[in-house]
Write a protein that holds these residues in place. Structure first.
Motif, PDB file in Angstrom:
ATOM      1  N   VAL A 166       0.836  -1.199   0.000  1.00  0.00           N
ATOM      2  CA  VAL A 166       0.000   0.000   0.000  1.00  0.00           C
ATOM      3  C   VAL A 166       0.877   1.257   0.000  1.00  0.00           C
ATOM      4  O   VAL A 166       0.619   2.205  -0.749  1.00  0.00           O
ATOM      5  CB  VAL A 166      -0.970  -0.002   1.205  1.00  0.00           C
ATOM      6  N   VAL A 167       1.930   1.257   0.814  1.00  0.00           N
ATOM      7  CA  VAL A 167       2.835   2.411   0.879  1.00  0.00           C
ATOM      8  C   VAL A 167       3.515   2.636  -0.473  1.00  0.00           C
ATOM      9  O   VAL A 167       3.614   3.773  -0.950  1.00  0.00           O
ATOM     10  CB  VAL A 167       3.886   2.227   1.998  1.00  0.00           C
ATOM     11  N   MET A 201       2.076   6.865  -6.658  1.00  0.00           N
ATOM     12  CA  MET A 201       0.965   7.717  -7.070  1.00  0.00           C
ATOM     13  C   MET A 201       1.327   9.193  -6.854  1.00  0.00           C
ATOM     14  O   MET A 201       1.122  10.032  -7.733  1.00  0.00           O
ATOM     15  CB  MET A 201      -0.296   7.353  -6.278  1.00  0.00           C
ATOM     16  N   MET A 202       1.936   9.502  -5.698  1.00  0.00           N
ATOM     17  CA  MET A 202       2.335  10.881  -5.412  1.00  0.00           C
ATOM     18  C   MET A 202       3.456  11.342  -6.338  1.00  0.00           C
ATOM     19  O   MET A 202       3.478  12.502  -6.753  1.00  0.00           O
ATOM     20  CB  MET A 202       2.769  11.024  -3.946  1.00  0.00           C
ATOM     21  N   LEU A 225       2.470   1.743  -3.508  1.00  0.00           N
ATOM     22  CA  LEU A 225       1.486   2.259  -4.468  1.00  0.00           C
ATOM     23  C   LEU A 225       1.176   3.727  -4.205  1.00  0.00           C
ATOM     24  O   LEU A 225       1.116   4.542  -5.137  1.00  0.00           O
ATOM     25  CB  LEU A 225       0.204   1.421  -4.423  1.00  0.00           C
ATOM     26  N   MET A 226       0.999   4.087  -2.939  1.00  0.00           N
ATOM     27  CA  MET A 226       0.706   5.471  -2.585  1.00  0.00           C
ATOM     28  C   MET A 226       1.880   6.393  -2.926  1.00  0.00           C
ATOM     29  O   MET A 226       1.682   7.493  -3.456  1.00  0.00           O
ATOM     30  CB  MET A 226       0.386   5.558  -1.093  1.00  0.00           C
TER      31      MET A 226
END
Length: 137
Positions: free
Chosen positions: A39-40, A46-47, A42-43
């Protein structure tokens, strides 16, 4: 502005611990760490794309690559240990010991980065160490 981001980081770190303690029940700690890490990752990517940060990837020096990779390995080791500790210990005690990293960071910053200790930072270090010990005992 740095203080706003640092405070937000502290709030999100606190949420991380509470949410993880609830979510890790009955889950292998290594699997839980891997899911969290996914999750980290991917996040973070994304940023990078939202802010168009990917354009600077070719400008990263070899030294920066090396130290970013080593930092990533240290983060991974920290998270694996943290989740295992959180699974078998109380959130309050685990987080208190985990935050002792501030004292360790200050000592390493003094030794390796030649940052200056002030009376205020020395007293702060002592109080954090004492607080950690008080919570753990």
């Amino acid at each position: 502005m740095w203080f706003i981001f640092a405070l937000a980081s502290a709030v999100f770190a606190a949420l991380t611990s509470i949410l993880a303690k609830i979510g890790i029940e009955g889950v292998n700690s290594n699997l839980a760490t891997a899911l969290r890490t996914l999750v980290v990752v991917l996040m973070a990517w994304m940023m990078v794309f939202i802010t168009h940060g990917q354009t600077g990837i070719h400008d990263i020096s070899r030294k920066s690559w090396l130290f970013l990779i080593l930092s990533g390995l240290a983060t991974g080791a920290s998270w694996l240990c943290y989740y295992k500790a959180l699974q078998i210990g109380s959130a309050t005690r685990v987080v208190a010991v985990d935050k002792f990293s501030l004292v360790i960071t200050m000592v390493m910053a003094f030794a390796f980065l030649h940052e200056v200790f002030t009376i205020k930072s020395i007293v702060g270090c002592i109080l954090i160490a004492a607080g950690t010990l008080l919570v753990v005992l």
